[in-house]
Design an enzyme around this catalytic site. Structure first.
Site, PDB file in Angstrom:
ATOM      1  N   HIS A  85       0.855  -1.187   0.000  1.00  0.00           N
ATOM      2  CA  HIS A  85       0.000   0.000   0.000  1.00  0.00           C
ATOM      3  C   HIS A  85       0.891   1.237   0.000  1.00  0.00           C
ATOM      4  O   HIS A  85       1.596   1.488   0.971  1.00  0.00           O
ATOM      5  CB  HIS A  85      -0.923  -0.001   1.221  1.00  0.00           C
ATOM      6  CG  HIS A  85      -1.886  -1.151   1.214  1.00  0.00           C
ATOM      7  ND1 HIS A  85      -3.130  -1.065   0.621  1.00  0.00           N
ATOM      8  CD2 HIS A  85      -1.768  -2.425   1.658  1.00  0.00           C
ATOM      9  CE1 HIS A  85      -3.743  -2.246   0.734  1.00  0.00           C
ATOM     10  NE2 HIS A  85      -2.940  -3.081   1.350  1.00  0.00           N
ATOM     11  N   ASP A 175      -8.636  -5.057  -2.644  1.00  0.00           N
ATOM     12  CA  ASP A 175      -7.967  -5.287  -1.358  1.00  0.00           C
ATOM     13  C   ASP A 175      -8.324  -4.243  -0.303  1.00  0.00           C
ATOM     14  O   ASP A 175      -8.433  -3.053  -0.582  1.00  0.00           O
ATOM     15  CB  ASP A 175      -6.445  -5.316  -1.514  1.00  0.00           C
ATOM     16  CG  ASP A 175      -5.777  -5.632  -0.178  1.00  0.00           C
ATOM     17  OD1 ASP A 175      -6.321  -6.461   0.569  1.00  0.00           O
ATOM     18  OD2 ASP A 175      -4.744  -5.025   0.125  1.00  0.00           O
ATOM     19  N   HIS A 255      -2.719 -12.533   1.447  1.00  0.00           N
ATOM     20  CA  HIS A 255      -2.470 -12.715   2.890  1.00  0.00           C
ATOM     21  C   HIS A 255      -3.258 -13.820   3.573  1.00  0.00           C
ATOM     22  O   HIS A 255      -4.118 -13.567   4.417  1.00  0.00           O
ATOM     23  CB  HIS A 255      -2.669 -11.397   3.642  1.00  0.00           C
ATOM     24  CG  HIS A 255      -3.889 -10.587   3.279  1.00  0.00           C
ATOM     25  ND1 HIS A 255      -5.139 -11.133   3.197  1.00  0.00           N
ATOM     26  CD2 HIS A 255      -4.034  -9.270   2.990  1.00  0.00           C
ATOM     27  CE1 HIS A 255      -5.991 -10.175   2.867  1.00  0.00           C
ATOM     28  NE2 HIS A 255      -5.345  -9.040   2.733  1.00  0.00           N
ATOM     29  N   ASP A 329       2.128  -7.028   2.418  1.00  0.00           N
ATOM     30  CA  ASP A 329       0.946  -6.230   2.759  1.00  0.00           C
ATOM     31  C   ASP A 329       1.364  -4.986   3.557  1.00  0.00           C
ATOM     32  O   ASP A 329       0.690  -4.599   4.525  1.00  0.00           O
ATOM     33  CB  ASP A 329      -0.098  -7.048   3.519  1.00  0.00           C
ATOM     34  CG  ASP A 329      -1.455  -6.354   3.594  1.00  0.00           C
ATOM     35  OD1 ASP A 329      -1.654  -5.338   2.894  1.00  0.00           O
ATOM     36  OD2 ASP A 329      -2.313  -6.825   4.363  1.00  0.00           O
ATOM     37  N   GLY A 348      -3.306  -2.670  10.073  1.00  0.00           N
ATOM     38  CA  GLY A 348      -2.158  -2.666   9.171  1.00  0.00           C
ATOM     39  C   GLY A 348      -0.828  -2.512   9.867  1.00  0.00           C
ATOM     40  O   GLY A 348      -0.716  -1.826  10.880  1.00  0.00           O
TER      41      GLY A 348
HETATM   42 ZN   LIG Z   1      -3.404  -5.097   1.647  1.00  0.00          ZN
HETATM   43 ZN   LIG Z   2      -6.190  -7.133   2.481  1.00  0.00          ZN
END
Ligand SMILES: [Zn+2]
Ligand SMILES: [Zn+2]
Length: 455
Positions: A85, A175, A255, A329, A348
């Site tokens: 990201h 996502d 993931h 991720d 996250g």
């Molecule tokens: Zn992600």
């Molecule tokens: Zn995700």
């Protein structure tokens, strides 16, 4: 329209052009399992290409070439992360193209793929084109982009997938969210037949995950926190594998976190479904026990850290090929966003700078996985998304990372290259330091203390 797999007009990856490297890496232990390399060698890079491989000390440094002392160090094909990201456009206070690709280069990555859950969402060709233009100016390493499957990630109507592919989308993902309506996923798979591009899926049934903030189990019960059950993930994988099999489409599961999910992927593969899967360093090395020890919001991510049996299943999945690659991720957040009670913090963790070291420390040093397998899984994301896999071979573009496996460092002690600090490994002592990274034929990262001596 192009058939699936046919080359598109736009190049898949974009970055800022940098001067091609002339350098000699002397005497590093070169490990590239795909090329059958596992020995100390000299590697000469000329004009950004691997020009020569030779016995240690056998290759003279050409005039003007830099010499990297590789003795006692390891040289790997550069890593590729299919799940990052970058937060741009719209959330540059968390990360941007420059800081995100700097962070990637510091972790030994030579190519990354950015997710479209930005603001605006990458759901039309205009947004994608301007993002790729920005990457041509700012990205330190090659970046590919996925576009969203549905408009605004709302799950209701498909994006113009063919047009997005023509504009350079490597594939599609919603996502951050699942494609909750089966008929929408089915339609996306039908369009995929016409325009190609993998569908990468964040698997979660919102009716099961609800307002959960961590794995549903003993720890969530003890802490009195709402849990996300494993079946929230695994039942969606089973559903989507069935749809992909029916439509003969190609899906990639993002993931994986639960043992039931690994079983669902293995079962689909055994039936011949075109399905691949990734696992993240944090799910491979941590469990929900870490949340119990310190209710740290850096340990809050989606999918959540699960149980030891889940972690063991992910490791076994890497070993037996059910899981195709390791993906970080990398999900940066601003400090103030994470400095709130656990229940309120966004999901996250960052991961680019610690991916190799975390897996190396816990799994390779721990005797659980061979180093060669880890290198293979940290590069395999390329092939899944139609990017050329980095390799150490004469004539190949130089995409390399030089690593000191014995170097110990504390995560976060010297700050981060990423703009964000929400790393789940913060404070941990890890073994394995990336000293230099060569991406797209140019030196894109040098560790501060690592001296480069002229020839
Ligand atoms: Zn992600
Ligand atoms: Zn995700």
């Amino acid at each position: 329209m192009n058939p699936a797999g046919a080359p598109r007009a736009a190049e898949p990856l974009v970055h800022r052009e940098q001067p091609p490297a002339d350098l000699l890496v002397r005497g590093a232990h070169v490990l590239d399992p795909r090329e059958g390399l596992d020995a100390p060698l000299d590697v000469l890079v000329r004009g950004g290409e691997i020009a020569e491989l030779g016995d240690p000390g056998s290759l003279p440094a050409p005039d003007g070439a830099e010499v990297l002392d590789g003795e006692g160090r390891h040289l790997f094909p550069g890593f590729v992360d299919p799940h990052v990201h970058l937060r741009t456009p719209g959330q540059e206070h968390k990360e941007d193209l420059d800081s995100g690709t700097r962070s990637a280069a510091a972790g030994g990555f030579v190519a990354i793929v950015a997710m479209p859950n930005t603001d605006p969402v990458v759901d039309d060709a205009t947004v994608l084109r301007s993002l790729r233009e920005a990457a041509r100016r700012e990205a330190r390493i090659p970046v590919g982009f996925l576009a969203s499957i549905t408009r605004g990630l709302a799950g209701d109507s498909l994006t113009e997938m063919a047009e997005l592919r023509d504009a350079g989308a490597l594939g599609f993902t919603d996502d951050g969210k699942p494609v909750h309506r089966a008929a929408i996923l089915r339609k996306a798979l039908q369009y995929q037949r016409l325009c190609g591009g993998v569908l990468a899926l964040h698997e979660e049934d919102p009716s099961l995950s609800g307002r959960g903030v961590m794995h549903e189990g003993e720890v969530s019960a003890r802490l009195g926190l709402a849990g996300i059950p494993s079946i929230s993930e695994s039942t969606m994988i089973a559903r989507d594998a069935a749809i992909a099999g029916y439509e003969a489409g190609r899906i990639h599961i993002q993931h994986l976190s639960a043992r039931e999910s690994v079983a669902a992927v293995a079962e689909a593969k055994a039936r011949g479904v075109r399905i691949t899967a990734e696992a993240s360093p944090h799910h491979l090395t941590l469990t929900h026990d870490a949340v119990l020890e310190r209710l740290d919001t850096r340990l809050k991510m989606n999918p959540p850290l699960r149980e030891e049996a889940d972690r063991a299943a992910l490791i076994e999945g890497l070993r037996d090929g059910t899981i195709d690659c390791i993906a970080t991720d990398h999900a940066p957040h601003a400090r103030e966003e994470k400095e709130v009670p656990f229940e309120e913090a966004p999901m996250g963790t960052t991961g680019l700078e610690t991916a190799f070291a975390a897996v190396h420390t816990d799994l390779v040093r721990g005797g659980v996985l061979p180093l060669g397998l880890v290198v293979e899984k940290l590069t395999a994301g390329a092939g899944l998304l139609g990017i050329a896999t980095p390799r150490i071979a004469r004539g190949a573009p130089a995409q390399l990372c030089l690593v000191d496996l014995g170097a110990e460092w504390q995560v976060g002690e010297a700050g981060y290259e990423s703009r964000a600090e929400n790393c789940c490994f913060a404070g941990r002592d890890l073994l394995g330091r990336v000293l230099a990274t060569v991406a797209a034929g140019a030196v894109v990262y040098r560790e501060r203390a690592f001296a480069l001596s002229p020839a």
